[in-house]
Write a protein that holds these residues in place. Structure first.
Motif, PDB file in Angstrom:
ATOM      1  N   GLY A 157       7.742   9.704   6.031  1.00  0.00           N
ATOM      2  CA  GLY A 157       7.739  10.062   4.479  1.00  0.00           C
ATOM      3  C   GLY A 157       9.409  10.530   4.101  1.00  0.00           C
ATOM      4  O   GLY A 157      10.232  10.405   5.059  1.00  0.00           O
ATOM      5  N   PRO A 158       9.391  10.765   2.734  1.00  0.00           N
ATOM      6  CA  PRO A 158      10.694  10.934   2.234  1.00  0.00           C
ATOM      7  C   PRO A 158      11.321  12.353   2.726  1.00  0.00           C
ATOM      8  O   PRO A 158      12.460  12.692   2.618  1.00  0.00           O
ATOM      9  CB  PRO A 158      10.448  10.828   0.850  1.00  0.00           C
ATOM     10  N   GLY A 159      10.457  13.175   3.113  1.00  0.00           N
ATOM     11  CA  GLY A 159      10.983  14.611   3.610  1.00  0.00           C
ATOM     12  C   GLY A 159      10.804  15.579   2.635  1.00  0.00           C
ATOM     13  O   GLY A 159      10.725  15.232   1.326  1.00  0.00           O
ATOM     14  N   THR A 160      10.740  16.943   2.839  1.00  0.00           N
ATOM     15  CA  THR A 160      10.833  17.943   2.133  1.00  0.00           C
ATOM     16  C   THR A 160      12.144  18.780   2.538  1.00  0.00           C
ATOM     17  O   THR A 160      12.370  19.248   4.069  1.00  0.00           O
ATOM     18  CB  THR A 160       9.610  18.960   2.434  1.00  0.00           C
ATOM     19  N   LEU A 181      10.416  16.285   8.097  1.00  0.00           N
ATOM     20  CA  LEU A 181       9.877  14.989   8.070  1.00  0.00           C
ATOM     21  C   LEU A 181       8.690  14.884   8.722  1.00  0.00           C
ATOM     22  O   LEU A 181       8.325  15.371   9.736  1.00  0.00           O
ATOM     23  CB  LEU A 181      10.688  14.135   8.626  1.00  0.00           C
ATOM     24  N   CYS A 182       7.644  14.084   7.766  1.00  0.00           N
ATOM     25  CA  CYS A 182       6.254  13.823   8.563  1.00  0.00           C
ATOM     26  C   CYS A 182       6.370  12.255   8.646  1.00  0.00           C
ATOM     27  O   CYS A 182       6.890  11.519   8.011  1.00  0.00           O
ATOM     28  CB  CYS A 182       5.346  14.073   7.373  1.00  0.00           C
ATOM     29  N   ALA A 183       5.711  11.852   9.645  1.00  0.00           N
ATOM     30  CA  ALA A 183       5.567  10.552   9.906  1.00  0.00           C
ATOM     31  C   ALA A 183       3.714  10.130  10.403  1.00  0.00           C
ATOM     32  O   ALA A 183       3.335  11.121  10.996  1.00  0.00           O
ATOM     33  CB  ALA A 183       6.476  10.119  10.954  1.00  0.00           C
ATOM     34  N   GLY A 220       0.825  -1.144  -0.150  1.00  0.00           N
ATOM     35  CA  GLY A 220      -0.026  -0.130  -0.061  1.00  0.00           C
ATOM     36  C   GLY A 220       0.875   1.313   0.053  1.00  0.00           C
ATOM     37  O   GLY A 220       2.121   1.299   0.004  1.00  0.00           O
ATOM     38  N   ALA A 221       0.100   2.399  -0.205  1.00  0.00           N
ATOM     39  CA  ALA A 221       0.923   3.659  -0.145  1.00  0.00           C
ATOM     40  C   ALA A 221       1.451   3.980   0.957  1.00  0.00           C
ATOM     41  O   ALA A 221       0.785   3.955   2.098  1.00  0.00           O
ATOM     42  CB  ALA A 221      -0.083   4.717  -0.680  1.00  0.00           C
ATOM     43  N   GLY A 222       2.824   4.497   1.139  1.00  0.00           N
ATOM     44  CA  GLY A 222       3.336   5.137   2.342  1.00  0.00           C
ATOM     45  C   GLY A 222       3.128   6.619   2.392  1.00  0.00           C
ATOM     46  O   GLY A 222       2.128   7.115   1.975  1.00  0.00           O
ATOM     47  N   VAL A 223       3.669   7.151   3.401  1.00  0.00           N
ATOM     48  CA  VAL A 223       3.489   8.510   3.692  1.00  0.00           C
ATOM     49  C   VAL A 223       4.212   9.355   2.600  1.00  0.00           C
ATOM     50  O   VAL A 223       5.356   9.095   2.248  1.00  0.00           O
ATOM     51  CB  VAL A 223       4.241   8.968   4.772  1.00  0.00           C
ATOM     52  N   SER A 224       3.481  10.373   2.080  1.00  0.00           N
ATOM     53  CA  SER A 224       3.979  11.198   0.980  1.00  0.00           C
ATOM     54  C   SER A 224       4.032  12.482   1.527  1.00  0.00           C
ATOM     55  O   SER A 224       3.280  12.931   2.262  1.00  0.00           O
ATOM     56  CB  SER A 224       3.286  11.111  -0.349  1.00  0.00           C
ATOM     57  N   GLN A 225       5.052  13.246   0.911  1.00  0.00           N
ATOM     58  CA  GLN A 225       5.447  14.483   1.316  1.00  0.00           C
ATOM     59  C   GLN A 225       5.579  15.432  -0.039  1.00  0.00           C
ATOM     60  O   GLN A 225       6.336  14.933  -0.724  1.00  0.00           O
ATOM     61  CB  GLN A 225       6.534  14.907   2.263  1.00  0.00           C
ATOM     62  N   THR A 226       5.171  16.489  -0.086  1.00  0.00           N
ATOM     63  CA  THR A 226       5.306  17.612  -1.362  1.00  0.00           C
ATOM     64  C   THR A 226       5.603  19.018  -0.641  1.00  0.00           C
ATOM     65  O   THR A 226       5.003  19.287   0.126  1.00  0.00           O
ATOM     66  CB  THR A 226       4.339  17.399  -2.271  1.00  0.00           C
ATOM     67  N   PRO A 227       6.585  19.771  -1.433  1.00  0.00           N
ATOM     68  CA  PRO A 227       7.428  19.161  -2.480  1.00  0.00           C
ATOM     69  C   PRO A 227       8.561  18.366  -1.900  1.00  0.00           C
ATOM     70  O   PRO A 227       8.635  18.439  -0.696  1.00  0.00           O
ATOM     71  CB  PRO A 227       7.690  20.598  -3.277  1.00  0.00           C
ATOM     72  N   SER A 228       9.120  17.760  -2.615  1.00  0.00           N
ATOM     73  CA  SER A 228      10.517  17.177  -1.971  1.00  0.00           C
ATOM     74  C   SER A 228      11.623  18.144  -1.957  1.00  0.00           C
ATOM     75  O   SER A 228      12.476  18.020  -0.756  1.00  0.00           O
ATOM     76  CB  SER A 228      11.047  16.151  -3.201  1.00  0.00           C
TER      77      SER A 228
END
Lengths: 114, 109
Positions: free
Chosen positions: A106-109, A91-93, A1-9
Motif C-alpha cells: 500500500g501507499p503507507g501511513t 507500510l502494509c502489504a 483491480g483495487a490495490g492495497v489501501s491504507q488509511t489515513p495517509s
C-alpha cells in the motif's frame, strides 16, 4: 483491480496518545504484512498474518504495538502511548499465499508523533 | 535488523546510460526480490529470482544471483527519467521480507 489501501495517509499525534492505522488488502490475499520504514532506511518487518492469526509478530518493537485482523481481510495496527521514536511510514502489504510470494504494498501511513 | 546491504547507496547517471546496483545478504535464501520506491511511499515489485536461478530478465531489467557469494545485482538498461527512485533488494525469511537499505538512483536528463 483495487490495490492495497491504507488509511489515513498521514497522521499527526501528540506523544502519549493512542493511534490506529488501517490496512485494506487485495481481495483474496490470505497473507498480510506490516512494515515500518524510517527515513533513509529500508522497510523493517513488524508482523505477518496468515488469515486471521498472527503467524509471526517477532518484529513488533514492544508491547505498545498490537495488530489485529479479525475477519481475515482488513487489519488494524494499534500503537499505545506513542513516542517520538514511533514516527515513521507504516507500510502494509498483502500476498496470495505468503511463503516466498510477491508482496503488494500500500501507499503507507506517515505517522508523526510530536 | 536488516539482512542486506545495497551498493552504492546513491547513484546518479545520465538518461540513456545503464545503472547497476548490487545487493549482498547474509543467510541462505529461497528467493530474492527487487522493489522500487518513489517518494518514500509504497513499494512496487520489480522482479523475483529463485535461489536455483542465476539470471532473470524483465523488460529493461536484468537481475543476477550468485548464491555462493550471497549477492545479487540489478541492471537497468537505457535509463529514463522515470527510473529515478530508490531500489531495494529483499530476501525471504522465509515468509517475511528482509530489506536492505536501498540505492537511491537519480537519472539526469
Amino acid at each position: 483491480g483495487a490495490g492495497v489501501s491504507q488509511t489515513p495517509s498521514n497522521k499527526v499525534t501528540e506523544k502519549g496518545k493512542y493511534v490506529e492505522l488501517r490496512c485494506d488488502p487485495i481481495s483474496g490475499h490470505t497473507a498480510l504484512y506490516w512494515y515500518r520504514q524510517s527515513l533513509g532506511q529500508g522497510p523493517e518487518f513488524l508482523i505477518y498474518f496468515q488469515g486471521t492469526g498472527a503467524a509471526d509478530d517477532s518484529g513488533l518493537p514492544n508491547d505498545r504495538f498490537f495488530a489485529v485482523r479479525p475477519e481475515g481481510s482488513v487489519s488494524t495496527l494499534k500503537i499505545q502511548r506513542t513516542e517520538r521514536g514511533d514516527s515513521a511510514v507504516y507500510l502494509c502489504a498483502s500476498s496470495l499465499s505468503g511463503t516466498g510470494a510477491e508482496q503488494y504494498f500500500g501507499p503507507g501511513t506517515r505517522l508523526t508523533v510530536t | 535488523s536488516q539482512q542486506g546491504e545495497e551498493d552504492p547507496q546513491a547513484l546518479s547517471i545520465q538518461e540513456g546510460e545503464n545503472a547497476t546496483m548490487n545487493c549482498s545478504y547474509k543467510t541462505s535464501i529461497n528467493n530474492l526480490q527487487w522493489y522500487r520506491q518513489n517518494s518514500g511511499r509504497g513499494l512496487v515489485h520489480l522482479i523475483l529470482i529463485r535461489s536455483n536461478e542465476r539470471e532473470k530478465h524483465s523488460g529493461r531489467l536484468r537481475v543476477t544471483l550468485d548464491t555462493s557469494k550471497k549477492s545479487s545485482s540489478l541492471l537497468i538498461t537505457a535509463s529514463r527519467a522515470a527510473d529515478t527512485a530508490s531500489y531495494f533488494c529483499a530476501t525471504d525469511d522465509p515468509q517475511k521480507l528482509v530489506f536492505g537499505q536501498g540505492t537511491r538512483l537519480t537519472i539526469n536528463p
